[in-house]
Design a protein around this motif. Structure first.
Motif, mmCIF file in Angstrom:
data_model
loop_
_atom_site.group_PDB
_atom_site.id
_atom_site.type_symbol
_atom_site.label_atom_id
_atom_site.label_comp_id
_atom_site.label_asym_id
_atom_site.label_seq_id
_atom_site.Cartn_x
_atom_site.Cartn_y
_atom_site.Cartn_z
ATOM 1 N N GLY A 82 0.798 -1.228 0.000
ATOM 2 C CA GLY A 82 0.000 0.000 0.000
ATOM 3 C C GLY A 82 0.828 1.274 0.000
ATOM 4 O O GLY A 82 0.262 2.377 -0.017
ATOM 5 N N HIS A 83 2.153 1.154 0.029
ATOM 6 C CA HIS A 83 3.008 2.349 0.156
ATOM 7 C C HIS A 83 4.229 2.247 -0.752
ATOM 8 O O HIS A 83 5.359 2.449 -0.316
ATOM 9 C CB HIS A 83 3.437 2.523 1.616
ATOM 10 N N GLY A 84 4.022 1.887 -2.032
ATOM 11 C CA GLY A 84 5.140 1.766 -2.972
ATOM 12 C C GLY A 84 5.836 0.429 -2.836
ATOM 13 O O GLY A 84 5.401 -0.445 -2.077
ATOM 14 N N CYS A 85 6.913 0.254 -3.567
ATOM 15 C CA CYS A 85 7.690 -0.989 -3.537
ATOM 16 C C CYS A 85 8.162 -1.256 -2.107
ATOM 17 O O CYS A 85 8.724 -0.366 -1.457
ATOM 18 C CB CYS A 85 8.898 -0.855 -4.474
ATOM 19 N N SER A 91 7.755 4.371 -6.359
ATOM 20 C CA SER A 91 6.925 3.886 -7.466
ATOM 21 C C SER A 91 7.079 4.870 -8.621
ATOM 22 O O SER A 91 6.708 6.041 -8.455
ATOM 23 C CB SER A 91 5.456 3.789 -7.046
ATOM 24 N N PRO A 92 7.651 4.425 -9.765
ATOM 25 C CA PRO A 92 8.137 3.072 -10.061
ATOM 26 C C PRO A 92 9.310 2.661 -9.184
ATOM 27 O O PRO A 92 10.053 3.499 -8.688
ATOM 28 C CB PRO A 92 8.587 3.165 -11.530
ATOM 29 N N CYS A 93 9.434 1.332 -9.046
ATOM 30 C CA CYS A 93 10.500 0.709 -8.255
ATOM 31 C C CYS A 93 11.882 1.081 -8.794
ATOM 32 O O CYS A 93 12.111 1.079 -9.995
ATOM 33 C CB CYS A 93 10.300 -0.800 -8.326
ATOM 34 N N THR A 94 12.802 1.410 -7.879
ATOM 35 C CA THR A 94 14.181 1.709 -8.273
ATOM 36 C C THR A 94 15.175 0.696 -7.687
ATOM 37 O O THR A 94 16.377 0.965 -7.654
ATOM 38 C CB THR A 94 14.583 3.135 -7.815
ATOM 39 N N CYS A 95 14.666 -0.461 -7.226
ATOM 40 C CA CYS A 95 15.563 -1.504 -6.718
ATOM 41 C C CYS A 95 16.512 -1.940 -7.832
ATOM 42 O O CYS A 95 16.123 -1.966 -8.996
ATOM 43 C CB CYS A 95 14.767 -2.730 -6.258
ATOM 44 N N ALA A 96 17.727 -2.315 -7.461
ATOM 45 C CA ALA A 96 18.700 -2.803 -8.453
ATOM 46 C C ALA A 96 18.166 -4.077 -9.103
ATOM 47 O O ALA A 96 17.431 -4.844 -8.477
ATOM 48 C CB ALA A 96 20.031 -3.071 -7.766
ATOM 49 N N ALA A 98 19.586 -6.790 -9.751
ATOM 50 C CA ALA A 98 20.014 -8.023 -9.094
ATOM 51 C C ALA A 98 19.037 -8.413 -7.983
ATOM 52 O O ALA A 98 18.835 -9.590 -7.687
ATOM 53 C CB ALA A 98 21.409 -7.853 -8.500
ATOM 54 N N GLU A 99 18.413 -7.399 -7.394
ATOM 55 C CA GLU A 99 17.499 -7.638 -6.283
ATOM 56 C C GLU A 99 16.074 -7.879 -6.776
ATOM 57 O O GLU A 99 15.372 -8.754 -6.296
ATOM 58 C CB GLU A 99 17.511 -6.393 -5.401
ATOM 59 N N LYS A 100 15.667 -7.060 -7.740
ATOM 60 C CA LYS A 100 14.292 -7.116 -8.253
ATOM 61 C C LYS A 100 14.369 -6.926 -9.762
ATOM 62 O O LYS A 100 14.304 -5.798 -10.249
ATOM 63 C CB LYS A 100 13.479 -5.999 -7.591
ATOM 64 N N ASN B 10 -3.303 -2.147 -10.283
ATOM 65 C CA ASN B 10 -2.833 -0.810 -10.676
ATOM 66 C C ASN B 10 -1.491 -0.473 -10.018
ATOM 67 O O ASN B 10 -0.582 0.038 -10.681
ATOM 68 C CB ASN B 10 -3.879 0.247 -10.307
ATOM 69 N N VAL B 11 -1.375 -0.762 -8.715
ATOM 70 C CA VAL B 11 -0.124 -0.483 -8.000
ATOM 71 C C VAL B 11 1.028 -1.273 -8.621
ATOM 72 O O VAL B 11 2.123 -0.746 -8.841
ATOM 73 C CB VAL B 11 -0.273 -0.811 -6.500
ATOM 74 N N ILE B 12 0.766 -2.545 -8.904
ATOM 75 C CA ILE B 12 1.822 -3.399 -9.482
ATOM 76 C C ILE B 12 2.216 -2.877 -10.867
ATOM 77 O O ILE B 12 3.406 -2.821 -11.208
ATOM 78 C CB ILE B 12 1.345 -4.872 -9.549
ATOM 79 N N ARG B 13 1.232 -2.456 -11.645
ATOM 80 C CA ARG B 13 1.532 -1.931 -12.989
ATOM 81 C C ARG B 13 2.358 -0.644 -12.882
ATOM 82 O O ARG B 13 3.366 -0.486 -13.578
ATOM 83 C CB ARG B 13 0.230 -1.673 -13.753
ATOM 84 N N ASP B 14 1.953 0.259 -11.984
ATOM 85 C CA ASP B 14 2.674 1.529 -11.825
ATOM 86 C C ASP B 14 4.095 1.304 -11.278
ATOM 87 O O ASP B 14 5.037 1.998 -11.663
ATOM 88 C CB ASP B 14 1.927 2.461 -10.844
ATOM 89 N N THR B 15 4.212 0.370 -10.348
ATOM 90 C CA THR B 15 5.486 0.214 -9.626
ATOM 91 C C THR B 15 6.478 -0.654 -10.386
ATOM 92 O O THR B 15 7.689 -0.393 -10.365
ATOM 93 C CB THR B 15 5.226 -0.394 -8.223
ATOM 94 N N TYR B 16 5.957 -1.717 -11.058
ATOM 95 C CA TYR B 16 6.858 -2.712 -11.659
ATOM 96 C C TYR B 16 6.614 -2.940 -13.152
ATOM 97 O O TYR B 16 7.236 -3.832 -13.738
ATOM 98 C CB TYR B 16 6.707 -4.059 -10.931
ATOM 99 N N GLY B 17 5.708 -2.160 -13.772
ATOM 100 C CA GLY B 17 5.295 -2.437 -15.153
ATOM 101 C C GLY B 17 6.455 -2.602 -16.120
ATOM 102 O O GLY B 17 6.476 -3.567 -16.906
ATOM 103 N N ASP B 18 7.445 -1.703 -16.066
ATOM 104 C CA ASP B 18 8.568 -1.784 -17.012
ATOM 105 C C ASP B 18 9.376 -3.066 -16.802
ATOM 106 O O ASP B 18 9.682 -3.787 -17.758
ATOM 107 C CB ASP B 18 9.490 -0.568 -16.844
#
Lengths: 101, 101
Positions: A82-85, A91-96, A98-100, B10-18
């Motif tokens: 509910g609060h980003g990755c 959001s969008p995720c900036t994890c490396a 290798a991790e994600k 929606n959260v998954i698409r926004d956060t990890y879509g790419d």
């Protein structure tokens, strides 16, 4: 008409609660895995309707497991997603990668 | 605060879509299965918090698969489980034990 995870857990409890309690978590996990296998097959070559039905079955058995374990699926999702990755909190995720990846 | 399956997709698409598009369905399925394994371990002996987090992870990867396959999870659930047991159309279910134990 909405049909939330809370609705699903209630419907599964009302419809299958007695059978689910008798079967237990171990037996239920085997049924869940059977549905996961059917989802895998549908992802490889199913129609849109078959795909939708297999996703629904996996969710239904996951709800049975959650009922047995006393977990509220919607609350669990809100807590973790509910609060980003959960890793980088962006959001969008900036994890490396290798991790994600 | 609700967090529905529609919110999750929606959260998954926004956060990890790419990342999800680059990884594809096959690679995503392997990540999904890894989380299913962790759920199995948590069901055998996890704390309530660990259990909730593993259910959330399985749901998150299932949402990634559904996004990739173009399936609306909430609509799929309503279609299959919104009107009693899909087998006998009753609630509680009256399917024979051989069919639905």
């Amino acid at each position: 008409m909405p049909f939330t995870l809370i609705d699903l857990q209630n419907v599964i409890r009302d419809t299958y609660g007695d059978k689910d309690r008798r079967r237990g978590i171990e037996g239920t996990f085997m049924w869940f895995m059977e549905e996961v296998g059917e989802l895998s097959a549908a992802l490889r070559g199913g129609t849109k309707a078959e795909l939708a039905a297999e996703f629904a079955d996996v969710l239904a058995w996951l709800a049975t497991l959650a009922n047995g374990a006393g977990v509220d699926l919607e609350a669990a999702l809100l807590e973790k997603y509910g609060h980003g990755c959960p890793g980088c909190h962006k959001s969008p995720c900036t994890c490396a990668a290798a991790e994600k990846p």
